[in-house]
Design a protein around this motif. Structure first.
Motif, PDB file in Angstrom:
ATOM      1  N   GLY A  71       0.844  -1.266  -0.012  1.00  0.00           N
ATOM      2  CA  GLY A  71      -0.001  -0.029  -0.060  1.00  0.00           C
ATOM      3  C   GLY A  71       0.797   1.296  -0.068  1.00  0.00           C
ATOM      4  O   GLY A  71       0.355   2.383   0.081  1.00  0.00           O
ATOM      5  N   VAL A  72       2.092   1.126  -0.134  1.00  0.00           N
ATOM      6  CA  VAL A  72       3.157   2.503  -0.236  1.00  0.00           C
ATOM      7  C   VAL A  72       2.773   3.007  -1.370  1.00  0.00           C
ATOM      8  O   VAL A  72       2.868   2.550  -2.562  1.00  0.00           O
ATOM      9  CB  VAL A  72       4.552   1.939   0.191  1.00  0.00           C
ATOM     10  N   GLU A  73       2.513   4.222  -1.303  1.00  0.00           N
ATOM     11  CA  GLU A  73       2.515   5.019  -2.291  1.00  0.00           C
ATOM     12  C   GLU A  73       3.781   5.962  -2.870  1.00  0.00           C
ATOM     13  O   GLU A  73       4.444   6.538  -2.047  1.00  0.00           O
ATOM     14  CB  GLU A  73       1.375   6.279  -2.382  1.00  0.00           C
ATOM     15  N   PHE A  74       4.359   5.824  -4.110  1.00  0.00           N
ATOM     16  CA  PHE A  74       5.283   6.510  -4.519  1.00  0.00           C
ATOM     17  C   PHE A  74       5.095   7.895  -5.270  1.00  0.00           C
ATOM     18  O   PHE A  74       4.270   7.549  -6.339  1.00  0.00           O
ATOM     19  CB  PHE A  74       6.295   5.718  -5.359  1.00  0.00           C
ATOM     20  N   ARG A  75       5.669   9.005  -5.216  1.00  0.00           N
ATOM     21  CA  ARG A  75       5.426  10.102  -5.822  1.00  0.00           C
ATOM     22  C   ARG A  75       6.877  10.583  -6.292  1.00  0.00           C
ATOM     23  O   ARG A  75       7.592  11.083  -5.597  1.00  0.00           O
ATOM     24  CB  ARG A  75       4.904  11.171  -5.046  1.00  0.00           C
ATOM     25  N   MET A  76       6.854   9.925  -7.398  1.00  0.00           N
ATOM     26  CA  MET A  76       8.520  10.461  -8.116  1.00  0.00           C
ATOM     27  C   MET A  76       8.443  11.628  -8.853  1.00  0.00           C
ATOM     28  O   MET A  76       7.493  12.145  -9.169  1.00  0.00           O
ATOM     29  CB  MET A  76       8.736   8.971  -9.244  1.00  0.00           C
ATOM     30  N   GLY A  77       9.654  12.159  -8.929  1.00  0.00           N
ATOM     31  CA  GLY A  77      10.101  13.487  -9.610  1.00  0.00           C
ATOM     32  C   GLY A  77       9.373  14.640  -8.805  1.00  0.00           C
ATOM     33  O   GLY A  77       9.161  15.485  -9.290  1.00  0.00           O
TER      34      GLY A  77
END
Length: 232
Positions: A205-211
């Motif tokens: 459930g971990v969310e990644f917000r790249m950039g």
């Protein structure tokens, strides 16, 4: 979908610090382990492991032909167990504490056995991708922000998710990994198996917000407003 760096430009790797075992060779090597430790005192290799991995336990699983079970033990203590199998200085940690050295023999090749188990599990497809089992902790309703998708951020995010928190990871680059992707010599670490390990973390459930760069794309005030706590 998280982007991965173009590894085609790396060229051939002249040697591999911990080359993979063939399955039969892994079983033979694992069978040499004396299975030290017990209820009164852990094995020296476990004491020497910063992650506290059940080394005799996972080696026994390999010896009896259960590498995926071995990987489950490894990932339970180290969510980046496949990556660490390649880069951990085992010669001064677990292998450096192996009791066989006291008899003038070589230590059990723990790093290569850990790589064998984690590779086998991660390459097993759906079963491997689900090695990190969601925790039984109830959802806390708290949101935690993790700054940076390097090894510390990835491990922290997974542990927090297992505790029932909502976790968002902010990374200024377009792909995760941090020093794993740019600070380790190629003969120790190629990009694999990091994408597979990140897939496991995402399934928690971990969310990644790249950039997303803190201070440029998002302010500290915005992070404080969105999250109960921040890991930096």
């Amino acid at each position: 979908m998280t982007a991965v760096p173009n590894t085609s430009l790396l060229g051939p790797v002249p040697r591999d610090a911990h080359p993979p075992f063939e399955s039969d060779d892994a079983v033979i090597e694992a069978d040499l382990c004396l299975q030290c430790g017990g209820p009164c005192a852990p094995a020296p290799c476990v004491n020497a492991c910063p992650a506290g991995i059940d080394v005799p336990g996972f080696i026994h699983d390999i010896a009896v032909g259960r590498p995926v079970d071995a990987a489950a033990k490894i990932f339970a203590d180290n969510v980046l167990g496949g990556t660490c199998a390649r880069v951990c200085p085992v010669e001064v940690l677990c292998e450096g504490s192996c009791v066989l050295l006291k008899e003038g023999r070589r230590p059990i090749q723990i790093g290569r056995l850990q790589r064998h188990a984690t590779d086998a599990a991660l390459d097993a497809g759906e079963a491997g991708a689900s090695l990190l089992k969601p925790g039984t902790a109830p959802k806390t309703g708290k949101s935690i922000g993790v700054i940076g998708a390097g090894p510390a951020g990835l491990a922290c995010a997974a542990e927090l998710a297992l505790l029932g928190h909502r976790v968002i990871v902010y990374e200024r680059r377009e792909f995760p990994g941090g020093l794993v992707t740019r600070g380790i010599a190629p003969y120790k670490q190629q990009y694999k198996p990091l994408p597979q390990e990140i897939e496991q973390i995402t399934r928690l459930g971990v969310e990644f917000r790249m950039g997303v760069e803190v201070g440029k794309h998002v302010t500290a005030e915005q992070l404080r407003a969105e999250h109960a706590s921040i890991f930096l």
